[in-house]
Design a protein around this motif. Structure first.
Motif, short mmCIF file in Angstrom:
data_model
loop_
_atom_site.label_atom_id
_atom_site.label_comp_id
_atom_site.label_asym_id
_atom_site.label_seq_id
_atom_site.Cartn_x
_atom_site.Cartn_y
_atom_site.Cartn_z
N PHE A 113 0.87 -1.18 0.00
CA PHE A 113 0.00 0.00 0.00
C PHE A 113 0.91 1.23 0.00
O PHE A 113 1.54 1.54 0.99
CB PHE A 113 -0.92 0.00 1.23
N TYR A 114 1.01 1.87 -1.17
CA TYR A 114 1.94 2.99 -1.32
C TYR A 114 1.30 4.04 -2.24
O TYR A 114 1.60 4.11 -3.43
CB TYR A 114 3.26 2.48 -1.91
N PRO A 115 0.40 4.87 -1.73
CA PRO A 115 -0.31 5.87 -2.55
C PRO A 115 0.64 6.82 -3.29
O PRO A 115 0.40 7.17 -4.45
CB PRO A 115 -1.17 6.61 -1.53
N LEU A 283 -0.91 9.74 4.28
CA LEU A 283 -1.36 8.36 4.32
C LEU A 283 -0.23 7.42 4.76
O LEU A 283 0.95 7.71 4.51
CB LEU A 283 -1.88 7.93 2.94
N PRO A 284 -0.58 6.29 5.38
CA PRO A 284 0.45 5.32 5.79
C PRO A 284 0.99 4.56 4.57
O PRO A 284 0.42 4.59 3.48
CB PRO A 284 -0.29 4.38 6.74
N VAL A 318 3.68 5.10 9.44
CA VAL A 318 2.57 6.05 9.59
C VAL A 318 3.14 7.44 9.83
O VAL A 318 3.84 7.66 10.83
CB VAL A 318 1.65 5.65 10.76
N PRO A 319 2.88 8.39 8.93
CA PRO A 319 3.35 9.76 9.16
C PRO A 319 2.52 10.41 10.27
O PRO A 319 1.30 10.24 10.34
CB PRO A 319 3.11 10.45 7.81
N ILE A 320 3.19 11.12 11.12
CA ILE A 320 2.49 11.80 12.22
C ILE A 320 2.62 13.31 12.09
O ILE A 320 1.63 14.03 12.05
CB ILE A 320 3.04 11.31 13.58
N TYR A 321 3.82 13.80 12.01
CA TYR A 321 4.00 15.25 11.88
C TYR A 321 5.31 15.50 11.16
O TYR A 321 6.32 14.88 11.48
CB TYR A 321 4.01 15.92 13.26
N SER A 322 5.27 16.39 10.17
CA SER A 322 6.47 16.69 9.38
C SER A 322 6.82 18.17 9.41
O SER A 322 7.43 18.68 8.47
CB SER A 322 6.25 16.24 7.93
N GLY A 323 6.38 18.85 10.44
CA GLY A 323 6.71 20.26 10.55
C GLY A 323 5.94 21.15 9.59
O GLY A 323 6.37 22.27 9.31
N GLY A 324 4.82 20.67 9.07
CA GLY A 324 4.01 21.46 8.13
C GLY A 324 4.43 21.30 6.68
O GLY A 324 3.86 21.96 5.80
N ALA A 325 5.39 20.42 6.41
CA ALA A 325 5.87 20.26 5.03
C ALA A 325 4.79 19.69 4.12
O ALA A 325 4.67 20.10 2.95
CB ALA A 325 7.11 19.36 5.01
N ILE A 326 3.99 18.75 4.63
CA ILE A 326 2.95 18.14 3.79
C ILE A 326 1.89 19.16 3.41
O ILE A 326 1.46 19.24 2.26
CB ILE A 326 2.32 16.94 4.52
#
Length: 449
Positions: A113-115, A283-284, A318-326
Motif C-alpha cells: 500500500f503505497y499511494p 497516508l500510511p 505512519v506519518p504523524i508530523y512533518s513540521g508542516g511540510a505536507i
C-alpha cells in the motif's frame, strides 16, 4: 523597322530569355524531399529533439519502479581490535582480542500500500506521453522549417534572376538611347532615364545577391549540406482547394490533434499527480519485507559465532508530523495545477489564433495567386502592345521600359503569391496538428527538375 523598334524588340527578347533561364536548373538540383531527408539526419535542433524524446521515455520506467520490488544487498568485512576490561575479585583483568567480523544482508521490499508510489507511476506515464507530444511537435516543426527555408531560398534566387534580367534590359535601353541621341533621334531625357533605371537595378542586384547568399546559408544550416541549386517551381501551378473548407472543422481537428495542446494536457496530468503525491504524505505506507542476515563475530560477545537469520513480514510506516511540510507541498501542488490548467486554456486560445491566421492566409493566398496571374498576363500583353505602338511611332523606348518593369514586378508578385500559398498551407496543417510526410510530398510536387 526603325532603330527604336529594333532596340525594343532586342531588349524584350533578351529579358525574356533571361527570365526563361531562371526556370532552368542543374542536373544536381536539390529537391524539397531530399532537403527534408537531409535535415532529419543533420539538423542539430531536430537531433536534440530526438534525444530529448528518448530521455523522456524513461519517465515511464522510473514511475513504474516505485511499485516494483526493491532488492538491496550489503557485505561488510572488518578487522577488529578490542580492549576488554573485566572486574574480578582479584581486580580488573584486561584482554585484547583481535578478530575478523563479517556481516552480509539481502533485503527485498515490495510495496503493498503505497499511494505516493502509485501517483509517481501515473506521473511518469504522463511525463513520457508529454515527451511523445513534444517530439511530434518538433517533427512537424522541422517540416515547416525546411519548407520555409526552401521557399525563401527559391524566392531569393528568383529575385536575383529577375533583377539580372531587368538590369540587362536597362543596359540595352541605355545603349540604345545613347545611339539614338548620337543620331539625333533621341533625347537627353531618355538617356538619363535609362541610366537612372540601370543604376537602380545595379543597387537591387547587390541587395538580391546578399539575400540569396543568406537564404542559402540558412537552408544549408538546416540540411547540413550546400544548397546552391534547387528544383524549380512547376510551370503548371494549380493550387488545391482547401480541405476541409470551414474554419470550425479546422478548429475541431486542432483541438484533438495539436501536439501543443496534447503536451499541455499532459502537463496538467502531471500537475494532478503532483497533488496526489503531496496528499499521499498524510497516508500510511505498508511494505512486504524479507531480509536475510549472515553475521560472523559481529560483536565481542559473539566472537567465532556464525548466525544466519531470515525475517519475513510487513512494515507499516505512519506519518504523524512533518513540521508542516505536507500542508505546504500540497498547497503548492494545488496552485501549480491551477496554473497548468490556466496555461492550457491560454494555449487553446493561442492555437486558435494561429489557426485562424493561417486559415485566412490560405484563403488570401489563393486570391492573390489568381490576381497576380491575371496581372502578369495583362502586363505581358501590355509589353507586346507597347512594342507595336513603338513601331507605329506612338510610343517611345521609355514606355517599353516602363511596361517591362511592370512585367517583372508582376512575375515577381506571382511567384511570391505561390510561395506564400505553399507556406500558408504547410503552416495551417501544422497549426491543426496534421502535418506529416504526405503533406510534405504534396508541397514537393510543386517543385520538379
Amino acid at each position: 523597322m526603325s532603330v527604336r523598334a529594333r532596340f525594343t524588340a532586342t531588349s524584350s527578347v533578351r529579358a525574356l530569355v533571361a527570365l526563361a533561364l531562371s526556370l532552368g536548373t542543374s542536373a544536381h538540383a536539390l529537391g524539397l524531399m531530399e532537403a527534408y531527408e537531409a535535415a532529419v539526419v543533420n539538423d542539430p535542433v531536430y537531433r536534440a529533439a530526438r534525444h530529448e524524446y528518448e530521455a523522456s521515455q524513461q519517465y515511464r520506467a522510473l514511475g513504474r519502479s516505485n511499485l516494483l520490488p526493491q532488492v538491496s544487498a550489503s557485505y561488510t568485512r572488518l578487522r577488529n581490535h578490542a580492549d576488554i576490561e573485566t572486574a574480578t575479585i582479584a581486580g580488573p583483568v584486561t584482554t585484547k582480542p583481535s578478530y575478523t567480523s563479517i556481516a552480509g544482508q539481502l533485503q527485498v521490499r515490495q510495496p503493498v500500500f503505497y499511494p505516493e508510489g502509485r501517483a509517481k507511476d501515473r506521473q511518469g506515464a504522463a511525463q513520457s506521453q508529454a515527451g511523445e507530444a513534444v517530439f511530434a511537435q518538433r517533427s512537424q516543426e522541422i517540416i515547416v522549417r525546411v519548407v520555409a527555408a526552401f521557399v525563401e531560398a527559391h524566392h531569393a534566387d528568383d529575385q536575383l534572376r529577375q533583377v539580372r534580367a531587368q538590369r540587362e534590359a536597362y543596359f540595352e535601353a541605355r545603349a540604345s538611347a545613347q545611339r539614338l541621341r548620337e543620331r539625333g533621334e533621341g533625347t537627353v531625357t531618355e538617356v538619363l532615364e535609362a541610366q537612372a533605371r540601370l543604376d537602380g537595378a545595379e543597387a537591387q542586384l547587390i541587395e538580391a545577391t546578399d539575400l540569396l547568399a543568406q537564404a542559402r546559408q540558412e537552408l544549408a544550416a538546416i540540411i547540413g549540406r550546400p544548397a546552391e541549386q534547387l528544383d524549380p517551381l512547376v510551370r503548371d501551378f494549380r493550387p488545391r482547394p482547401m480541405q476541409p473548407a470551414s474554419f470550425n472543422e479546422w478548429r475541431e481537428l486542432a483541438i484533438v490533434n495539436s501536439p501543443e495542446l496534447q503536451t499541455q494536457r499532459r502537463i496538467v496530468d502531471i500537475a494532478v499527480e503532483e497533488v496526489n503525491k503531496a496528499r499521499a504524505g498524510y497516508l500510511p505506507r505498508m511494505d512486504l519485507l524479507a531480509t536475510a542476515y549472515r553475521n560472523q563475530s559481529d560483536t565481542t560477545n559473539t566472537i567465532n559465532q556464525l548466525a544466519n537469520v531470515v525475517n519475513i513480514g510487513v512494515q507499516l510506516t505512519v506519518p504523524i508530523y512533518s513540521g508542516g511540510a505536507i500542508d505546504a507541498s500540497t498547497a503548492q501542488a494545488v496552485a501549480n495545477h491551477a496554473k497548468a490548467q490556466a496555461d492550457l486554456d491560454a494555449k487553446v486560445t493561442q492555437v486558435e489564433v494561429e489557426l485562424r491566421k493561417q486559415y485566412n492566409l490560405n484563403l488570401s493566398s489563393l486570391a492573390r495567386i489568381d490576381a497576380a496571374a491575371s496581372a502578369q498576363r495583362s502586363a505581358a500583353s501590355a509589353v507586346e502592345a507597347t512594342i507595336r505602338s513603338v513601331r507605329g511611332g506612338q510610343r517611345t523606348s521609355l514606355d517599353v521600359l516602363n511596361a517591362q518593369r511592370l512585367l517583372f514586378e508582376t512575375e515577381r508578385d506571382l511567384a511570391l503569391a505561390r510561395y506564400s500559398y505553399l507556406l500558408a498551407h504547410t503552416r495551417l496543417r501544422h497549426a491543426a496538428g496534421l502535418l506529416g510526410a504526405d503533406d510534405l510530398g504534396d508541397v514537393a510536387s510543386y517543385f520538379k527538375p
